[in-house]
Motif scaffolding. Structure first.
Motif, PDB file in Angstrom:
ATOM      1  N   GLY A   9      -0.041  -2.307 -12.779  1.00 25.92           N
ATOM      2  CA  GLY A   9       0.838  -2.890 -13.769  1.00 25.92           C
ATOM      3  C   GLY A   9       0.747  -4.069 -14.348  1.00 25.92           C
ATOM      4  O   GLY A   9      -0.185  -4.438 -13.434  1.00 25.92           O
ATOM      5  N   THR A  10       1.461  -4.824 -14.795  1.00 30.72           N
ATOM      6  CA  THR A  10       1.051  -6.188 -15.570  1.00 30.72           C
ATOM      7  C   THR A  10       2.350  -7.014 -15.015  1.00 30.72           C
ATOM      8  O   THR A  10       3.215  -6.596 -15.000  1.00 30.72           O
ATOM      9  CB  THR A  10       1.105  -5.392 -17.256  1.00 30.72           C
ATOM     10  N   THR A  11       1.159  -8.137 -15.001  1.00 31.32           N
ATOM     11  CA  THR A  11       2.780  -8.990 -14.639  1.00 31.32           C
ATOM     12  C   THR A  11       2.512 -10.081 -16.122  1.00 31.32           C
ATOM     13  O   THR A  11       1.552 -10.023 -16.407  1.00 31.32           O
ATOM     14  CB  THR A  11       2.281 -10.269 -13.589  1.00 31.32           C
ATOM     15  N   LYS A  12       3.616 -10.832 -16.829  1.00 28.00           N
ATOM     16  CA  LYS A  12       3.641 -11.696 -17.001  1.00 28.00           C
ATOM     17  C   LYS A  12       3.391 -13.016 -16.215  1.00 28.00           C
ATOM     18  O   LYS A  12       3.822 -13.807 -15.513  1.00 28.00           O
ATOM     19  CB  LYS A  12       4.929 -11.785 -17.979  1.00 28.00           C
ATOM     20  N   ALA A  13       2.313 -14.212 -17.525  1.00 31.06           N
ATOM     21  CA  ALA A  13       2.397 -15.281 -17.052  1.00 31.06           C
ATOM     22  C   ALA A  13       4.085 -15.886 -17.298  1.00 31.06           C
ATOM     23  O   ALA A  13       3.991 -16.394 -18.749  1.00 31.06           O
ATOM     24  CB  ALA A  13       1.284 -15.711 -17.941  1.00 31.06           C
ATOM     25  N   VAL A  14       4.587 -16.523 -16.591  1.00 33.55           N
ATOM     26  CA  VAL A  14       5.919 -17.342 -17.045  1.00 33.55           C
ATOM     27  C   VAL A  14       5.593 -18.745 -16.371  1.00 33.55           C
ATOM     28  O   VAL A  14       4.970 -18.135 -14.829  1.00 33.55           O
ATOM     29  CB  VAL A  14       7.311 -16.860 -16.716  1.00 33.55           C
ATOM     30  N   LYS A  15       5.386 -19.424 -16.639  1.00 28.91           N
ATOM     31  CA  LYS A  15       5.499 -21.394 -16.008  1.00 28.91           C
ATOM     32  C   LYS A  15       6.052 -21.355 -14.968  1.00 28.91           C
ATOM     33  O   LYS A  15       7.403 -20.946 -14.615  1.00 28.91           O
ATOM     34  CB  LYS A  15       5.671 -22.151 -16.861  1.00 28.91           C
ATOM     35  N   ASN A  16       5.675 -21.182 -13.605  1.00 24.70           N
ATOM     36  CA  ASN A  16       6.556 -22.109 -12.238  1.00 24.70           C
ATOM     37  C   ASN A  16       7.285 -20.853 -11.563  1.00 24.70           C
ATOM     38  O   ASN A  16       8.530 -20.823 -11.211  1.00 24.70           O
ATOM     39  CB  ASN A  16       7.637 -22.969 -12.556  1.00 24.70           C
ATOM     40  N   ARG A  17       6.753 -19.437 -11.501  1.00 23.58           N
ATOM     41  CA  ARG A  17       7.115 -18.387 -11.101  1.00 23.58           C
ATOM     42  C   ARG A  17       6.012 -17.332 -11.165  1.00 23.58           C
ATOM     43  O   ARG A  17       5.120 -17.507 -11.274  1.00 23.58           O
ATOM     44  CB  ARG A  17       7.447 -16.996 -13.061  1.00 23.58           C
ATOM     45  N   SER A  18       6.268 -16.861  -9.810  1.00 22.76           N
ATOM     46  CA  SER A  18       5.522 -16.205  -9.287  1.00 22.76           C
ATOM     47  C   SER A  18       5.934 -14.605  -9.063  1.00 22.76           C
ATOM     48  O   SER A  18       7.189 -14.068  -9.919  1.00 22.76           O
ATOM     49  CB  SER A  18       5.333 -16.546  -7.384  1.00 22.76           C
ATOM     50  N   PHE A  19       5.077 -12.930  -9.091  1.00 28.28           N
ATOM     51  CA  PHE A  19       5.660 -12.307  -8.621  1.00 28.28           C
ATOM     52  C   PHE A  19       5.088 -11.218  -8.195  1.00 28.28           C
ATOM     53  O   PHE A  19       4.228 -11.611  -7.411  1.00 28.28           O
ATOM     54  CB  PHE A  19       4.595 -11.591 -10.093  1.00 28.28           C
ATOM     55  N   ASN A  20       5.493 -10.496  -7.319  1.00 27.09           N
ATOM     56  CA  ASN A  20       5.458  -9.567  -6.258  1.00 27.09           C
ATOM     57  C   ASN A  20       4.937  -8.440  -7.132  1.00 27.09           C
ATOM     58  O   ASN A  20       5.900  -7.487  -7.750  1.00 27.09           O
ATOM     59  CB  ASN A  20       6.656  -9.783  -4.982  1.00 27.09           C
ATOM     60  N   VAL A  21       3.474  -7.447  -6.394  1.00 23.55           N
ATOM     61  CA  VAL A  21       3.467  -6.375  -6.397  1.00 23.55           C
ATOM     62  C   VAL A  21       3.817  -5.452  -5.461  1.00 23.55           C
ATOM     63  O   VAL A  21       3.649  -5.980  -4.235  1.00 23.55           O
ATOM     64  CB  VAL A  21       2.509  -6.607  -6.987  1.00 23.55           C
ATOM     65  N   ILE A  22       4.243  -4.225  -5.241  1.00 25.71           N
ATOM     66  CA  ILE A  22       4.012  -3.310  -4.108  1.00 25.71           C
ATOM     67  C   ILE A  22       4.152  -2.294  -4.480  1.00 25.71           C
ATOM     68  O   ILE A  22       3.713  -1.881  -5.410  1.00 25.71           O
ATOM     69  CB  ILE A  22       5.943  -3.558  -3.798  1.00 25.71           C
ATOM     70  N   MET A  23       2.947  -2.217  -2.966  1.00 26.44           N
ATOM     71  CA  MET A  23       2.055  -0.977  -3.367  1.00 26.44           C
ATOM     72  C   MET A  23       2.489  -0.337  -1.590  1.00 26.44           C
ATOM     73  O   MET A  23       2.878  -0.655  -0.239  1.00 26.44           O
ATOM     74  CB  MET A  23       0.455  -1.473  -2.506  1.00 26.44           C
ATOM     75  N   ASN A  24       3.088   1.069  -1.926  1.00 28.93           N
ATOM     76  CA  ASN A  24       3.373   1.946  -0.402  1.00 28.93           C
ATOM     77  C   ASN A  24       3.034   2.573  -0.988  1.00 28.93           C
ATOM     78  O   ASN A  24       2.341   3.588  -1.368  1.00 28.93           O
ATOM     79  CB  ASN A  24       4.731   2.583  -1.395  1.00 28.93           C
ATOM     80  N   LEU A  25       2.122   2.380   1.208  1.00 28.51           N
ATOM     81  CA  LEU A  25       1.043   3.335   1.078  1.00 28.51           C
ATOM     82  C   LEU A  25       1.639   4.632   2.627  1.00 28.51           C
ATOM     83  O   LEU A  25       0.304   4.705   2.930  1.00 28.51           O
ATOM     84  CB  LEU A  25       0.186   2.302   1.600  1.00 28.51           C
ATOM     85  N   SER A  26       2.735   4.770   2.422  1.00 28.74           N
ATOM     86  CA  SER A  26       3.564   5.578   3.810  1.00 28.74           C
ATOM     87  C   SER A  26       3.214   7.263   3.421  1.00 28.74           C
ATOM     88  O   SER A  26       2.192   7.678   2.332  1.00 28.74           O
ATOM     89  CB  SER A  26       5.226   5.968   3.393  1.00 28.74           C
ATOM     90  N   GLY A  27       3.170   7.224   4.599  1.00 30.34           N
ATOM     91  CA  GLY A  27       2.126   8.907   4.547  1.00 30.34           C
ATOM     92  C   GLY A  27      -0.218   8.362   4.954  1.00 30.34           C
ATOM     93  O   GLY A  27      -0.715   9.348   4.486  1.00 30.34           O
ATOM     94  N   PHE A  28       0.514   7.001   4.376  1.00 26.45           N
ATOM     95  CA  PHE A  28      -1.545   7.292   4.425  1.00 26.45           C
ATOM     96  C   PHE A  28      -2.485   7.661   4.972  1.00 26.45           C
ATOM     97  O   PHE A  28      -2.235   7.355   6.836  1.00 26.45           O
ATOM     98  CB  PHE A  28      -2.087   5.442   4.376  1.00 26.45           C
ATOM     99  N   PRO A  29      -3.143   8.495   5.219  1.00 20.47           N
ATOM    100  CA  PRO A  29      -3.890   8.891   6.685  1.00 20.47           C
ATOM    101  C   PRO A  29      -5.491   8.267   6.417  1.00 20.47           C
ATOM    102  O   PRO A  29      -5.861   7.926   5.841  1.00 20.47           O
ATOM    103  CB  PRO A  29      -4.881  10.764   5.448  1.00 20.47           C
ATOM    104  N   VAL A  30      -5.508   8.240   7.618  1.00 20.66           N
ATOM    105  CA  VAL A  30      -6.958   7.613   8.663  1.00 20.66           C
ATOM    106  C   VAL A  30      -7.440   8.528   9.044  1.00 20.66           C
ATOM    107  O   VAL A  30      -7.037   8.961  10.236  1.00 20.66           O
ATOM    108  CB  VAL A  30      -6.173   6.587   9.367  1.00 20.66           C
ATOM    109  N   PRO A  31      -8.627   8.860   8.330  1.00 17.96           N
ATOM    110  CA  PRO A  31      -9.384   9.675   9.441  1.00 17.96           C
ATOM    111  C   PRO A  31      -9.866   9.169  10.411  1.00 17.96           C
ATOM    112  O   PRO A  31     -10.480   9.915  11.568  1.00 17.96           O
ATOM    113  CB  PRO A  31     -10.245  10.329   8.125  1.00 17.96           C
ATOM    114  N   ILE A  32     -10.091   7.546  10.657  1.00 19.07           N
ATOM    115  CA  ILE A  32     -10.901   7.150  11.607  1.00 19.07           C
ATOM    116  C   ILE A  32     -10.395   6.166  11.764  1.00 19.07           C
ATOM    117  O   ILE A  32      -9.961   5.181  10.841  1.00 19.07           O
ATOM    118  CB  ILE A  32     -12.725   7.076  11.155  1.00 19.07           C
ATOM    119  N   ALA A  33     -10.722   5.196  12.920  1.00 18.94           N
ATOM    120  CA  ALA A  33     -10.560   3.151  12.857  1.00 18.94           C
ATOM    121  C   ALA A  33     -11.282   3.129  12.378  1.00 18.94           C
ATOM    122  O   ALA A  33     -12.315   3.314  12.069  1.00 18.94           O
ATOM    123  CB  ALA A  33     -10.344   3.252  14.812  1.00 18.94           C
ATOM    124  N   GLY A  34     -11.069   1.684  11.813  1.00 21.46           N
ATOM    125  CA  GLY A  34     -11.867   0.705  11.722  1.00 21.46           C
ATOM    126  C   GLY A  34     -10.912  -0.138  10.941  1.00 21.46           C
ATOM    127  O   GLY A  34      -9.524  -0.167  10.749  1.00 21.46           O
TER     128      GLY A  34
END
Length: 137
Positions: free
Chosen positions: A85-110
């Motif tokens: 996505g795109t965040t807008k520049a607004v003074k004195n404001r922060s933005f959260n970006v949420i990434m859902n990785l549920s079901g993330f396949p993990v073939p090896i440890a590391g």
């Protein structure tokens, strides 16, 4: 620009604008059950059922595009580059970006790496996936 991240099991956006994180992984480290395949004596790890990444971006001086890709422990790409996505520049404001990785396949440890591209800047979020005691199939 400031950048912070949190890896957890669930993220909820509250009505009052706050974000609630549950199941935060300390030091970005996850313990996964190891499964020994009796036929090939090979080790496999199941997919991670619940996994989310919260990226908090602040002190932006312009509108900013955010992209992510995941690298396996050997450095190869795990999936495809995702526009977040795109965040807008607004003074004195922060933005959260949420990434859902549920079901993330993990073939090896590391250590898996989520590479975030925030405009011209690149950040790496390591996720250390370690094995617990083995379970026999």
């Amino acid at each position: 620009m400031k950048f912070r991240h949190f890896i957890c099991e669930d993220i909820r956006q509250e009505l009052n604008g706050k974000v609630t994180l549950t199941g935060v992984y300390p030091d970005d480290c996850l313990l996964m059950p190891e499964i020994l395949n009796q036929d090939e004596n090979a080790k496999e790890i199941t997919a991670i059922e619940r996994l989310m990444l919260l990226v908090n971006i602040s002190e932006l001086d312009k509108d900013t595009e955010v992209f992510a890709e995941i690298l396996k422990p050997d450095g190869t790409i795990h999936g495809v580059t995702q526009p977040l996505g795109t965040t807008k520049a607004v003074k004195n404001r922060s933005f959260n970006v949420i990434m859902n990785l549920s079901g993330f396949p993990v073939p090896i440890a590391g250590i898996y790496t989520i590479k975030l591209r925030i405009d011209e800047n690149q950040y790496e979020v390591p996720i250390n996936i370690q094995l617990e005691n083995p379970q026999i199939l």
